[in-house]
Design a protein around this motif. Structure first.
Motif, short mmCIF file in Angstrom:
data_model
loop_
_atom_site.label_atom_id
_atom_site.label_comp_id
_atom_site.label_asym_id
_atom_site.label_seq_id
_atom_site.Cartn_x
_atom_site.Cartn_y
_atom_site.Cartn_z
N GLY A 163 0.82 -1.20 0.00
CA GLY A 163 0.00 0.00 0.00
C GLY A 163 0.86 1.25 0.00
N GLU A 164 0.19 2.38 -0.06
CA GLU A 164 0.90 3.65 -0.12
C GLU A 164 1.36 4.09 1.27
N VAL A 165 2.66 4.29 1.39
CA VAL A 165 3.24 4.78 2.64
C VAL A 165 3.10 6.30 2.64
N VAL A 166 2.40 6.85 3.63
CA VAL A 166 2.19 8.30 3.66
C VAL A 166 3.17 9.01 4.58
N ASN A 167 3.82 8.28 5.48
CA ASN A 167 4.77 8.90 6.38
C ASN A 167 5.73 7.85 6.91
N ILE A 168 6.99 8.23 7.07
CA ILE A 168 7.98 7.33 7.66
C ILE A 168 8.84 8.12 8.64
N ASN A 169 9.16 7.52 9.75
CA ASN A 169 10.03 8.11 10.75
C ASN A 169 11.11 7.09 11.06
N LEU A 170 12.24 7.21 10.34
CA LEU A 170 13.39 6.35 10.58
C LEU A 170 14.14 6.95 11.77
N VAL A 171 14.13 6.24 12.88
CA VAL A 171 14.69 6.77 14.11
C VAL A 171 16.22 6.75 14.02
N ARG A 172 16.82 7.91 14.28
CA ARG A 172 18.27 8.06 14.18
C ARG A 172 18.85 8.57 15.50
N ASP A 173 20.12 8.25 15.72
CA ASP A 173 20.85 8.77 16.87
C ASP A 173 21.06 10.26 16.66
N LYS A 174 20.75 11.07 17.65
CA LYS A 174 20.85 12.53 17.51
C LYS A 174 22.28 13.00 17.30
N LYS A 175 23.23 12.33 17.90
CA LYS A 175 24.63 12.77 17.79
C LYS A 175 25.28 12.32 16.48
N THR A 176 25.11 11.04 16.13
CA THR A 176 25.81 10.50 14.96
C THR A 176 24.99 10.56 13.68
N GLY A 177 23.68 10.62 13.81
CA GLY A 177 22.81 10.60 12.63
C GLY A 177 22.59 9.22 12.06
N LYS A 178 23.18 8.19 12.68
CA LYS A 178 23.01 6.83 12.19
C LYS A 178 21.67 6.26 12.64
N SER A 179 21.13 5.38 11.81
CA SER A 179 19.86 4.73 12.12
C SER A 179 20.01 3.88 13.37
N LYS A 180 18.99 3.89 14.21
CA LYS A 180 18.98 3.04 15.40
C LYS A 180 18.46 1.64 15.09
N GLY A 181 18.06 1.41 13.85
CA GLY A 181 17.63 0.08 13.45
C GLY A 181 16.14 -0.15 13.50
N PHE A 182 15.36 0.90 13.69
CA PHE A 182 13.91 0.73 13.65
C PHE A 182 13.26 2.01 13.13
N CYS A 183 12.03 1.86 12.68
CA CYS A 183 11.31 3.02 12.19
C CYS A 183 9.83 2.83 12.42
N PHE A 184 9.09 3.89 12.22
CA PHE A 184 7.65 3.87 12.25
C PHE A 184 7.20 4.33 10.88
N LEU A 185 6.20 3.66 10.32
CA LEU A 185 5.66 4.16 9.07
C LEU A 185 4.16 4.08 9.11
N CYS A 186 3.57 4.92 8.29
CA CYS A 186 2.12 5.04 8.29
C CYS A 186 1.60 4.81 6.88
N TYR A 187 0.68 3.88 6.75
CA TYR A 187 0.04 3.60 5.46
C TYR A 187 -1.19 4.49 5.28
N GLU A 188 -1.62 4.58 4.05
CA GLU A 188 -2.81 5.35 3.73
C GLU A 188 -4.07 4.69 4.29
N ASP A 189 -4.10 3.36 4.34
CA ASP A 189 -5.30 2.69 4.87
C ASP A 189 -4.94 1.51 5.76
N GLN A 190 -5.90 1.10 6.55
CA GLN A 190 -5.72 0.05 7.55
C GLN A 190 -5.44 -1.31 6.91
N ARG A 191 -6.04 -1.59 5.76
CA ARG A 191 -5.82 -2.89 5.11
C ARG A 191 -4.35 -3.10 4.78
N SER A 192 -3.68 -2.05 4.35
CA SER A 192 -2.26 -2.15 4.04
C SER A 192 -1.45 -2.49 5.27
#
Length: 118
Positions: A12-41
């Motif tokens: 489905g269509e991803v409308v938002n993504i939040n790739l969590v990063r370390d504030k100091k290094t900017g490297k990914s912490k290895g997880f993210c949150f994403l939001c789809y357009e609809d619940q079925r997705s």
């Protein structure tokens, strides 16, 4: 972020993504949150991606009850601003012991904190 969107957009269509990063290094912490357009997705992604291996790593995909994009982001686009204002995902009312359910009523499902929402 692009790789995550590419993989998850097959359901489905991803409308938002939040790739969590370390504030100091900017490297990914290895997880993210994403939001789809609809619940079925969201349901499809959780059912099909949870526990699979991608590039040698087993991933966990789950629901988030009330998704909110990060507050510390300064350069928000219009979609992210709207999500920040109203949230993303199905809002489930709190279940109280005084509520009575008949056999035909749907029982609310408590969603676990996790990585995917809609």
């Amino acid at each position: 972020e692009g790789d995550v969107i590419c993989v998850f957009s097959q359901y489905g269509e991803v409308v938002n993504i939040n790739l969590v990063r370390d504030k100091k290094t900017g490297k990914s912490k290895g997880f993210c949150f994403l939001c789809y357009e609809d619940q079925r997705s969201t349901i499809l992604a959780v059912d099909n991606f949870n526990g699979i291996k991608i590039k040698g790593r087993t991933i966990r995909v789950d629901h988030v009850a009330n998704y909110r994009p990060p507050k510390d982001s300064e350069d928000l686009d219009d979609v992210t601003k709207a999500l920040h204002a109203k949230g993303c995902g199905v809002k489930t009312p709190p279940h109280t012991s005084s509520d009575s359910l008949s056999e035909d009523d749907d029982v609310p499902v408590k969603k676990q904190k996790g990585e995917v929402c809609s």
